[in-house]
Write an enzyme that holds these catalytic residues in place. Structure first.
Site, PDB file in Angstrom:
ATOM      1  N   LYS A 157       1.005   0.160  37.236  1.00  0.00           N
ATOM      2  CA  LYS A 157       1.138   1.131  38.329  1.00  0.00           C
ATOM      3  C   LYS A 157       0.930   2.547  37.811  1.00  0.00           C
ATOM      4  O   LYS A 157       1.407   2.891  36.724  1.00  0.00           O
ATOM      5  CB  LYS A 157       2.531   1.043  38.948  1.00  0.00           C
ATOM      6  CG  LYS A 157       2.783  -0.238  39.734  1.00  0.00           C
ATOM      7  CD  LYS A 157       4.156  -0.173  40.364  1.00  0.00           C
ATOM      8  CE  LYS A 157       4.233  -1.044  41.604  1.00  0.00           C
ATOM      9  NZ  LYS A 157       5.503  -0.797  42.320  1.00  0.00           N
ATOM     10  N   GLY A 164       1.115   2.087  47.934  1.00  0.00           N
ATOM     11  CA  GLY A 164       0.160   0.992  47.754  1.00  0.00           C
ATOM     12  C   GLY A 164      -1.091   1.393  46.988  1.00  0.00           C
ATOM     13  O   GLY A 164      -1.969   0.573  46.758  1.00  0.00           O
ATOM     14  N   GLU A 199       5.290  -3.031  35.813  1.00  0.00           N
ATOM     15  CA  GLU A 199       6.419  -3.476  36.610  1.00  0.00           C
ATOM     16  C   GLU A 199       6.164  -4.917  37.027  1.00  0.00           C
ATOM     17  O   GLU A 199       5.044  -5.268  37.409  1.00  0.00           O
ATOM     18  CB  GLU A 199       6.575  -2.581  37.849  1.00  0.00           C
ATOM     19  CG  GLU A 199       7.912  -2.709  38.523  1.00  0.00           C
ATOM     20  CD  GLU A 199       8.108  -1.641  39.607  1.00  0.00           C
ATOM     21  OE1 GLU A 199       8.759  -0.625  39.319  1.00  0.00           O
ATOM     22  OE2 GLU A 199       7.583  -1.829  40.706  1.00  0.00           O
ATOM     23  N   HIS A 207       8.704  -6.914  52.563  1.00  0.00           N
ATOM     24  CA  HIS A 207       8.864  -5.464  52.420  1.00  0.00           C
ATOM     25  C   HIS A 207       9.948  -5.017  53.399  1.00  0.00           C
ATOM     26  O   HIS A 207       9.773  -5.115  54.615  1.00  0.00           O
ATOM     27  CB  HIS A 207       7.543  -4.746  52.717  1.00  0.00           C
ATOM     28  CG  HIS A 207       7.640  -3.251  52.672  1.00  0.00           C
ATOM     29  ND1 HIS A 207       7.036  -2.491  51.708  1.00  0.00           N
ATOM     30  CD2 HIS A 207       8.296  -2.369  53.483  1.00  0.00           C
ATOM     31  CE1 HIS A 207       7.303  -1.208  51.918  1.00  0.00           C
ATOM     32  NE2 HIS A 207       8.068  -1.111  52.992  1.00  0.00           N
ATOM     33  N   ARG A 291       9.626  11.707  53.627  1.00  0.00           N
ATOM     34  CA  ARG A 291       8.965  12.296  54.807  1.00  0.00           C
ATOM     35  C   ARG A 291       9.208  11.398  56.011  1.00  0.00           C
ATOM     36  O   ARG A 291       9.744  10.299  55.869  1.00  0.00           O
ATOM     37  CB  ARG A 291       7.454  12.362  54.563  1.00  0.00           C
ATOM     38  CG  ARG A 291       6.923  10.986  54.152  1.00  0.00           C
ATOM     39  CD  ARG A 291       5.423  10.920  54.123  1.00  0.00           C
ATOM     40  NE  ARG A 291       4.930   9.733  53.442  1.00  0.00           N
ATOM     41  CZ  ARG A 291       4.811   8.546  53.980  1.00  0.00           C
ATOM     42  NH1 ARG A 291       5.206   8.336  55.219  1.00  0.00           N
ATOM     43  NH2 ARG A 291       4.343   7.516  53.287  1.00  0.00           N
ATOM     44  N   VAL A 294       5.032   6.663  59.539  1.00  0.00           N
ATOM     45  CA  VAL A 294       4.255   6.187  60.685  1.00  0.00           C
ATOM     46  C   VAL A 294       5.137   5.297  61.568  1.00  0.00           C
ATOM     47  O   VAL A 294       5.105   5.391  62.796  1.00  0.00           O
ATOM     48  CB  VAL A 294       3.030   5.388  60.192  1.00  0.00           C
ATOM     49  CG1 VAL A 294       2.243   4.851  61.379  1.00  0.00           C
ATOM     50  CG2 VAL A 294       2.139   6.240  59.296  1.00  0.00           C
TER      51      VAL A 294
END
Lengths: 499, 163
Positions: A157, A164, A199, A207, A291, A294
């Site tokens: 990562k 993503g 990871e 999720h 934040r 969506v």
């Protein structure tokens, strides 16, 4: 009174800008929209009190351009929405340095959460379960003793990634070195930083994410969780609240974990703590999105808390939203993201004019969009056209209501993902609430059921249009232009009376 | 008498108008179809069903029907026109399916490509898509460069037949 209200500039476009302007109007806050050259006719402009140009189409990403607009409009506060500059710590800092209020977390928190390795360490320090991993940036050459400990599959990562992006899957020891090199290269070009870490990968994961709202003093409110396992190419397509099938013990654990991290960070503003839930019922921290998201409407529909209003009230110091102390979670809400893309062509993004638009309504249905008939969908920004959200007293009724709403949604001029979403909603795995983040990898859109009698009637209607367009010429008419305007009311009725 | 060919979902329907009658694939078909306004909204009555249909014409020979959330495209051709038409004799090429940025070109002039092979990567709406060869061919010319912005339908490669 009203003239004393602080003016809010929204540094965004599309549906989220419209969403924030609606909250501003409900609170009586004056508002400012910004727009680029290609967005001069965009819908969000019409929901603001003032509009300020930004210039080039890239400039929603330009800190100097947005700051110049904020100064020109004498804004007192800036709401970044999601995407663009929302997770840019330098932007948050620039807003605060200009003496304005940034409606979001402190710049230091954004910077910390933007570094995925640092946020992993913060989560660990707050006592959250994290996945086994390298804990530190990988050195240029992975030492042998370290490589020998890696359990496959594993993810490489990018520390600067997230959402993503910047992730590579390694399935075997032979792939490790080349994949690390590729991930570094990709991270450098995408984020300007080649720091990567390892990871563990959770297979068959769900999720689950928790909505938090912090007041900057250590006090954090948890507003329940959402499940967003329906993803394609690691982008969420369907989200819901609450997550189906979690036991009260699991819910308690995951909510407490999110609250602990929020308190540890003295979190300010709205944020989402994301987890993966493994098949054994264990959850693992992945990242924090500092934040509005969506998928925030599903939380709003089950809690009754207006998250954007809460953001504005807390950030502008206009009082604590009373709903925060008295909300109760009720029923289930599901959101479908409607994208401009063609499921029949491997989800090729689509561009063009919206030639017709009818958004669904009725009980328990909400649509957040920035669409209008005549609008041009271009390749300049992302392909999200609309979000359709349905609430029901329980999950099956929310699914039925979302199906009903999507059946009413009409978007002309472009292919959309709506039909494909309907097929996912109909699948037994989704209905039973047992989907994982890789569910769509093996889910193929079924071809549409042929409806021969309907198609025959439409074929006839189509032929009539062509026939009518040609007929005046055949009859020697010289004045009329041939085109769509000819297959209109009078002409049609005349034609129809003969058939 | 007028003959039309209408293609919906890859199925072809032959429509014939003969005086006051209409036939689809040889069978008489009744249509109860009422315009509701002048911008394409229609009511289609089918037995006891009342179905709302929006009709528009995105291209000269293509009609778009919206029936609920379903979107069907119908290609219409007057049959005597089709007889006159000759297939266009343009050179085969690979074109951008939508506007975007060329990320990479994976072939060179003179290379032979096989059907399905990825020849270029285009980025559009934050997504990368692979452009593939539709047939076995040789790359005659590479017409764009990585980093270049292209319009919809702009040619990226021109191809020539394998010899």
């Amino acid at each position: 009174m009203t003239h004393l209200q602080p003016k809010v500039l929204v540094a965004n476009r599309g549906e989220i800008a419209v969403r924030i302007f609606r909250a501003c109007r409900e609170l009586g806050l004056p508002s400012v929209a910004v727009y680029t050259d290609v967005d001069q006719n965009a819908l969000h402009l019409r929901y603001a009190d003032e509009v300020v140009p930004l210039g080039d189409r890239q400039n929603y990403l330009s800190i100097p351009a947005v700051m110049a607009a904020a100064r020109a409009a004498h804004a007192a506060a800036v709401h970044p929405g999601y995407g663009f500059l929302a997770e840019n710590a330098a932007f948050a800092q620039a807003v605060e340095d200009a003496g304005m209020i940034f409606i979001g977390p402190r710049p230091q928190t954004i910077a910390l959460m933007g570094d995925k390795l640092a946020s992993r360490q913060a989560a660990q320090a707050a006592g959250l379960p994290i996945l086994p991993g390298s804990d530190r940036p990988l050195p240029p050459q992975v030492p042998l003793h370290m490589a020998a400990q890696v359990a496959y599959p594993v993810l490489v990562k990018a520390a600067a990634g997230g959402g993503g992006r910047g992730i590579r899957l390694v399935r075997s020891p032979e792939e490790l070195e080349p994949m690390i090199a590729a991930a570094r290269q990709e991270a450098l070009s995408a984020f300007g930083d080649d720091t990567v870490y390892l990871e563990s990968m959770v297979q068959q994961a769900r999720h689950i994410e928790v909505q938090i709202l912090g007041e900057g003093s250590g006090c954090v409110t948890v507003l329940g969780e959402r499940e967003c396992s329906i993803q394609r190419r690691r982008q969420k397509l369907i989200e819901e609240a609450p997550a189906p099938g979690l036991t009260p013990v699991m819910l308690e654990q995951i909510h407490t974990a999110a609250m602990r991290l929020g308190c540890h960070l003295q979190y300010r503003g709205l944020g989402t703590v994301e987890f993966l839930l493994d098949p054994h019922g264990h959850f693992h921290f992945i990242e924090v999105n500092p934040r509005i998201q969506v998928e925030h409407p599903v939380t709003e529909m089950v809690t009754g808390v207006d998250l954007v209003q809460a953001q504005l009230l807390l950030a502008l110091n206009l009082g604590r939203p009373p709903a925060l102390d008295a909300f109760e979670q009720r029923g289930c809400a599901i959101e479908a993201r409607i994208l401009a893309e063609d499921p029949a062509l491997d989800f090729l993004p689509a561009v063009g004019e919206i030639t017709y638009l009818k958004e669904p309504g009725g009980p328990g249905v909400r649509v957040d969009s920035a669409l209008f008939q005549g609008m041009q969908v271009t390749a300049d920004y992302d392909s999200l056209l609309a979000k359709v959200i349905a609430w029901g007293p329980d999950r099956p009724s929310a699914i039925r209501r979302l199906r009903r709403a999507l059946g009413e949604l009409q978007i002309g001029g472009l292919p959309t993902s709506a039909g494909w979403i309907l097929q996912i909603l109909d699948s037994p795995a989704f209905q039973e609430g047992r989907v994982t983040t890789t569910y769509l990898d093996s889910f193929q859109p079924a071809p549409a059921e042929p409806e021969p009698t309907l198609e025959r009637e439409l074929a006839l209607a189509a032929a009539l249009v062509a026939h009518r367009a040609r007929a005046p010429l055949a009859a020697g008419a010289s004045t009329a232009a041939v085109g769509p305007s000819r297959w209109q009311l009078a002409a049609w009725q005349e034609q129809m009376s003969r058939i | 008498m007028s003959l039309y060919s209408v293609t919906i979902n890859d199925r072809e329907y032959n429509v014939r108008f003969n005086g006051s009658q209409a036939f689809v694939n040889g069978e008489p078909v009744q249509l109860n179809w009422t315009p509701l306004n002048t911008s394409g909204l229609h009511l289609l009555r089918r037995g006891r069903q009342a179905v709302e249909v929006h009709l528009s014409q995105p291209e000269p020979e293509t009609l778009e029907f919206l029936i609920g959330s379903r979107r069907l495209l119908a290609r219409v051709e007057a049959l005597h026109q089709r007889l006159r038409k000759r297939p266009a004799a343009s050179a085969p090429q690979i074109a951008a399916p939508m506007p975007g940025l060329i990320v990479s070109i994976l072939v060179q002039e003179g290379d032979s490509v096989t059907k399905g092979q990825t020849v270029a990567v285009l980025e559009s709406m934050k997504m990368q898509m692979q452009l593939r060869a539709a047939q076995d061919a040789r790359v005659a010319r590479v017409l764009v460069q990585p980093g270049q912005q292209v319009d919809k339908s702009q040619a990226i490669l021109s191809l020539s037949p394998l010899t």
